[in-house]
Design a protein around this motif. Structure first.
Motif, PDB file in Angstrom:
ATOM      1  N   UNK B  18       0.840  -1.202   0.000  1.00 52.70           N
ATOM      2  CA  UNK B  18       0.000   0.000   0.000  1.00 52.70           C
ATOM      3  C   UNK B  18       0.876   1.254   0.000  1.00 52.70           C
ATOM      4  N   UNK B  19       1.929   1.227   0.824  1.00 48.90           N
ATOM      5  CA  UNK B  19       2.830   2.388   0.900  1.00 48.90           C
ATOM      6  C   UNK B  19       3.391   2.749  -0.469  1.00 48.90           C
ATOM      7  N   UNK B  20       3.812   1.741  -1.226  1.00 48.82           N
ATOM      8  CA  UNK B  20       4.419   2.015  -2.530  1.00 48.82           C
ATOM      9  C   UNK B  20       3.453   2.759  -3.448  1.00 48.82           C
ATOM     10  N   UNK B  21       2.176   2.384  -3.399  1.00 47.20           N
ATOM     11  CA  UNK B  21       1.188   3.082  -4.230  1.00 47.20           C
ATOM     12  C   UNK B  21       0.995   4.518  -3.746  1.00 47.20           C
ATOM     13  N   UNK B  22       0.870   4.694  -2.433  1.00 47.19           N
ATOM     14  CA  UNK B  22       0.687   6.046  -1.887  1.00 47.19           C
ATOM     15  C   UNK B  22       1.899   6.925  -2.205  1.00 47.19           C
ATOM     16  N   UNK B  23       3.096   6.343  -2.119  1.00 41.11           N
ATOM     17  CA  UNK B  23       4.329   7.108  -2.361  1.00 41.11           C
ATOM     18  C   UNK B  23       4.502   7.448  -3.840  1.00 41.11           C
ATOM     19  N   UNK B  24       4.222   6.499  -4.710  1.00 41.15           N
ATOM     20  CA  UNK B  24       4.336   6.774  -6.152  1.00 41.15           C
ATOM     21  C   UNK B  24       3.410   7.928  -6.537  1.00 41.15           C
ATOM     22  N   UNK B  79      -5.829  -1.632  -2.384  1.00 35.93           N
ATOM     23  CA  UNK B  79      -5.247  -1.181  -3.655  1.00 35.93           C
ATOM     24  C   UNK B  79      -6.310  -1.074  -4.748  1.00 35.93           C
ATOM     25  N   UNK B  80      -7.264  -1.966  -4.729  1.00 40.79           N
ATOM     26  CA  UNK B  80      -8.367  -1.895  -5.695  1.00 40.79           C
ATOM     27  C   UNK B  80      -9.157  -0.605  -5.468  1.00 40.79           C
ATOM     28  N   UNK B  81      -9.329  -0.249  -4.205  1.00 31.47           N
ATOM     29  CA  UNK B  81     -10.058   0.967  -3.842  1.00 31.47           C
ATOM     30  C   UNK B  81      -9.242   2.216  -4.200  1.00 31.47           C
ATOM     31  N   UNK B  82      -7.965   2.191  -3.852  1.00 31.58           N
ATOM     32  CA  UNK B  82      -7.126   3.375  -4.060  1.00 31.58           C
ATOM     33  C   UNK B  82      -6.708   3.566  -5.517  1.00 31.58           C
ATOM     34  N   UNK B  83      -6.556   2.470  -6.234  1.00 32.29           N
ATOM     35  CA  UNK B  83      -5.994   2.514  -7.583  1.00 32.29           C
ATOM     36  C   UNK B  83      -6.523   3.654  -8.443  1.00 32.29           C
ATOM     37  N   UNK B  84      -7.838   3.711  -8.672  1.00 30.38           N
ATOM     38  CA  UNK B  84      -8.367   4.772  -9.528  1.00 30.38           C
ATOM     39  C   UNK B  84      -8.140   6.178  -8.941  1.00 30.38           C
ATOM     40  N   UNK B  85      -8.225   6.291  -7.628  1.00 31.19           N
ATOM     41  CA  UNK B  85      -8.036   7.604  -6.985  1.00 31.19           C
ATOM     42  C   UNK B  85      -6.602   8.094  -7.131  1.00 31.19           C
ATOM     43  N   UNK B  86      -5.653   7.165  -7.153  1.00 36.18           N
ATOM     44  CA  UNK B  86      -4.230   7.525  -7.240  1.00 36.18           C
ATOM     45  C   UNK B  86      -3.739   7.491  -8.685  1.00 36.18           C
ATOM     46  N   UNK B  87      -4.654   7.252  -9.604  1.00 34.79           N
ATOM     47  CA  UNK B  87      -4.275   7.130 -11.015  1.00 34.79           C
ATOM     48  C   UNK B  87      -3.278   5.989 -11.232  1.00 34.79           C
ATOM     49  N   UNK B  88      -3.494   4.915 -10.491  1.00 40.36           N
ATOM     50  CA  UNK B  88      -2.614   3.745 -10.589  1.00 40.36           C
ATOM     51  C   UNK B  88      -3.406   2.480 -10.929  1.00 40.36           C
ATOM     52  N   UNK B  89      -4.591   2.665 -11.502  1.00 40.48           N
ATOM     53  CA  UNK B  89      -5.399   1.532 -11.960  1.00 40.48           C
ATOM     54  C   UNK B  89      -5.530   1.637 -13.476  1.00 40.48           C
ATOM     55  N   UNK B  90      -5.808   0.502 -14.145  1.00 39.93           N
ATOM     56  CA  UNK B  90      -6.061   0.597 -15.583  1.00 39.93           C
ATOM     57  C   UNK B  90      -7.255   1.518 -15.845  1.00 39.93           C
ATOM     58  N   UNK B 213      11.941   4.915 -10.770  1.00 40.78           N
ATOM     59  CA  UNK B 213      10.926   5.978 -10.813  1.00 40.78           C
ATOM     60  C   UNK B 213      11.256   7.009  -9.733  1.00 40.78           C
ATOM     61  N   UNK B 214      11.225   8.284 -10.075  1.00 43.90           N
ATOM     62  CA  UNK B 214      11.691   9.303  -9.118  1.00 43.90           C
ATOM     63  C   UNK B 214      11.000   9.236  -7.754  1.00 43.90           C
ATOM     64  N   UNK B 215       9.684   9.065  -7.724  1.00 43.20           N
ATOM     65  CA  UNK B 215       9.004   9.058  -6.427  1.00 43.20           C
ATOM     66  C   UNK B 215       9.312   7.802  -5.618  1.00 43.20           C
ATOM     67  N   UNK B 216       9.498   6.700  -6.329  1.00 41.07           N
ATOM     68  CA  UNK B 216       9.868   5.455  -5.639  1.00 41.07           C
ATOM     69  C   UNK B 216      11.306   5.547  -5.129  1.00 41.07           C
TER      70      UNK B 216
END
Lengths: 245, 245
Positions: B18-24, B79-90, B213-216
């Motif tokens: 989860x952290x990796x998605x939030x950080x990216x 991650x399924x919930x956050x994905x679209x909100x973080x622009x990290x879902x298809x 990736x810069x944010x990672x």
């Protein structure tokens, strides 16, 4: 549109959680692996999809579901996908994530139930890991079943919409999966589960309520419902069972 | 809106996915268990949510995420919930189910990686189950890692949008989780993973692309990234490691 359900023939396994939802909704579906080779069905057809070198996103393992061009894999994911279509998901969108969280917690118990008879390697025979299985099953009965079931009982108790359903105030696929989990544990561990209803009255009532639903009752009485057996997730090995503490 | 992430302090564990998605996404989030008791944070605050007798739908275990009134539990579900909100879902909705299926398959490997050091009981010490751990770790290295990684490599190869991403043609949380899985296995099993890049070139390239990736990269260099250690999922016990066959 006919759904195509792919799961190993001859056992309930993880496919059963999907079947219960399809059956409750009286959805139109085909069991691919249980079909006839002459019709392009059967286990070989299922494995062909898994091994396909052209399928855009092949599945790792059954169960998986084909709906038109889309293949959806992983039990909880299939149910998350089917839930709204079968009218077995919460109406409120945020509660769908609550339902999915609960379903994944049920899936964790299912994996642990499997590992009671295969703690060392899924590719080894049970007979080769019997001693380890006994240790793991004892821990499962003494610690894991109570921990999970106390939690699920509390979810029912604290459901603001009433204790008849795991989430919201209507039947969802999570209720059906909870039924299957409790039912499977009763088969595998009758001694450990003997006083289940006393300790977890709401869960026992949910199990019994699902059992009485007309479409579920009809399904369970049909030839489509396979019997529990010692090739599935929930296996009855008397030597792994014991009284609950 | 600040997301509140709840996970055990002191280890990467499942929270790291989860952290990796939030950080990216450079999302605004608070790590509740790592916060100060004076601010109403800390491990006790996290356990308070889990043990709450008033919370409508309490979570079973960390990680869980609070977004306003909603608590979302289970890593893949978060991650399924956050994905679209973080622009990290298809972008394509059907591909979100493909992504979720892949994420749940990654989660299965994570559970199996955990069970290499705890095959008999999660409540027992590793030292009490060392012999069983050795059998399970050997099976994991000889059979399970190759089976899963051959599959994931094939998913990249067969992705119609190109082999740079697990699903679709943009970075998703599934890519970030795949990075973490490969990275964790390198930490836990350096001997077994020694020739990983030769056997699975696309997966190795994906791992390296995420790393750059810069944010990672900024996150991994920060104090927010905890080191791998022997309290997490991926533990380096030299006696469990061996050369891959």
């Amino acid at each position: 549109m006919t759904y195509q359900l792919y799961y190993w023939d001859g056992l309930q396994g993880r496919g059963e959680f999907v079947r219960l939802a399809l059956e409750e909704a009286r959805a139109d579906y085909v069991e691919v692996a249980r079909g006839d080779e002459q019709d392009g069905l059967g286990t070989a057809a299922m494995i062909g999809v898994m091994d396909s070198r052209t399928e855009p996103y092949p599945p790792f393992a059954p169960p998986f579901l084909r709906d038109g061009d889309l293949i959806v894999s992983q039990t909880a994911n299939i149910l998350f996908y089917l839930g709204p279509k079968l009218n077995l998901a919460p109406q409120v969108e945020s509660l769908r994530y609550v339902g999915n969280g609960l379903q994944l917690t049920i899936a964790d118990v299912v994996t642990e139930a499997h590992d009671t008879h295969h703690p060392l390697a899924s590719g080894m025979y049970y007979e080769e890991q019997k001693e380890a299985a006994k240790i793991r099953a004892t821990d499962f009965i003494d610690h894991r079943i109570p921990k999970f079931m106390r939690y699920f009982e509390r979810v029912l108790k604290q459901n603001p919409a009433g204790d008849g359903h795991m989430v919201g105030d209507t039947l969802t696929y999570v209720d059906l999966s909870m039924f299957q989990l409790i039912d499977g544990l009763h088969y595998a561990f009758p001694r450990a589960m003997k006083h289940f209803g006393q300790h977890y009255p709401r869960l026992a009532a949910l199990h019994d309520a699902v059992l009485k639903r007309p479409n579920i009752a009809a399904y369970l009485a049909s030839g489509r419902r396979l019997s529990y057996n010692e090739t599935g997730i929930f296996r009855h090995y008397p030597e792994l069972d014991k009284d609950a503490r």
